[in-house]
Design an enzyme around this catalytic site. Sequence first.
Site, PDB file in Angstrom:
ATOM      1  N   TYR A 154       0.833  -1.206   0.000  1.00 38.41           N
ATOM      2  CA  TYR A 154       0.000   0.000   0.000  1.00 38.41           C
ATOM      3  C   TYR A 154       0.871   1.262   0.000  1.00 38.41           C
ATOM      4  O   TYR A 154       0.642   2.194  -0.778  1.00 38.41           O
ATOM      5  CB  TYR A 154      -0.905  -0.019   1.228  1.00 38.41           C
ATOM      6  CG  TYR A 154      -1.874   1.140   1.320  1.00 38.41           C
ATOM      7  CD1 TYR A 154      -3.036   1.155   0.563  1.00 38.41           C
ATOM      8  CD2 TYR A 154      -1.637   2.203   2.182  1.00 38.41           C
ATOM      9  CE1 TYR A 154      -3.936   2.210   0.651  1.00 38.41           C
ATOM     10  CE2 TYR A 154      -2.523   3.258   2.284  1.00 38.41           C
ATOM     11  CZ  TYR A 154      -3.676   3.250   1.516  1.00 38.41           C
ATOM     12  OH  TYR A 154      -4.559   4.302   1.611  1.00 38.41           O
ATOM     13  N   LYS A 158       1.114   4.198  -2.891  1.00 40.47           N
ATOM     14  CA  LYS A 158       0.784   5.595  -2.609  1.00 40.47           C
ATOM     15  C   LYS A 158       1.989   6.511  -2.810  1.00 40.47           C
ATOM     16  O   LYS A 158       1.841   7.674  -3.205  1.00 40.47           O
ATOM     17  CB  LYS A 158       0.237   5.718  -1.186  1.00 40.47           C
ATOM     18  CG  LYS A 158      -1.111   5.017  -0.986  1.00 40.47           C
ATOM     19  CD  LYS A 158      -2.188   5.575  -1.895  1.00 40.47           C
ATOM     20  CE  LYS A 158      -3.563   5.031  -1.576  1.00 40.47           C
ATOM     21  NZ  LYS A 158      -4.629   5.615  -2.418  1.00 40.47           N
TER      22      LYS A 158
END
Length: 246
Positions: A154, A158
């Site tokens: 994740y 990002k």
Amino acid sequence: MLKGKVALVTGASRGIGREIALTLAGNGASVIVNYNGSRERAEEVVAAITGQGGSAEAIRCSVADFEESGRMVRDILEQYGRVDILVNNAGITRDNLIMRMSEADYDEVMDTNLKGAFHMIRHLSRSFIRQRSGRIINISSVSGVTGNAGQSNYSASKAGLIGLTKSVARELASRGICVNAVAPGFIETEMTEVLSDKIKEGIKRAVPLGKMGTPRDVAELVLFLAGESAGYITGQVLHVDGGMVM
């Protein structure tokens, strides 16, 4: 504020995406509510918008699929003639420690969170260039700035969004297109509702303002970046995190 504008919000059936769709529509934009999961929830967002006199429709599409996302963009451009605002919000999590993370879990998160944004920008870039105007707003995360244990996939996705934002901003700036990223911190959503009170209190202690944010906090910043007042802001990462990352 956004009357006559067409906005496409990915992952808009719940959470932050839902609030962004409602906020843009509430300020005059016609909103395409993209979703890949629950049609019922997406239609609820559309009903909330049209019930207030706004304009919206729900379109199912997996942004992780290059061809499928391309078809969605073509259909939208054929129907509406243009897209003025693209909000790349679609995102998933598959958390685990790096030593236990499967390749599939890593790839799935990257494909949706990072490649999904690339797909949407890639398919819409020619339209934005022809218009010589447009706003692209990528929803990143403080995890992409600081990293987060158990979220290497994740956080990488990002962080990648931030690099994508800055590169595309440089490419498209000469055509009057502004590209920015928003990095939320701890926001009250369904994902945080399941946390214990003890964990929530720990989170609040880690935030200088002493509280979690709301989807509305993020949506209001997106609204500003989508409007004319933000016409001289591009290539930036704006944090909505209560002071976590200073």
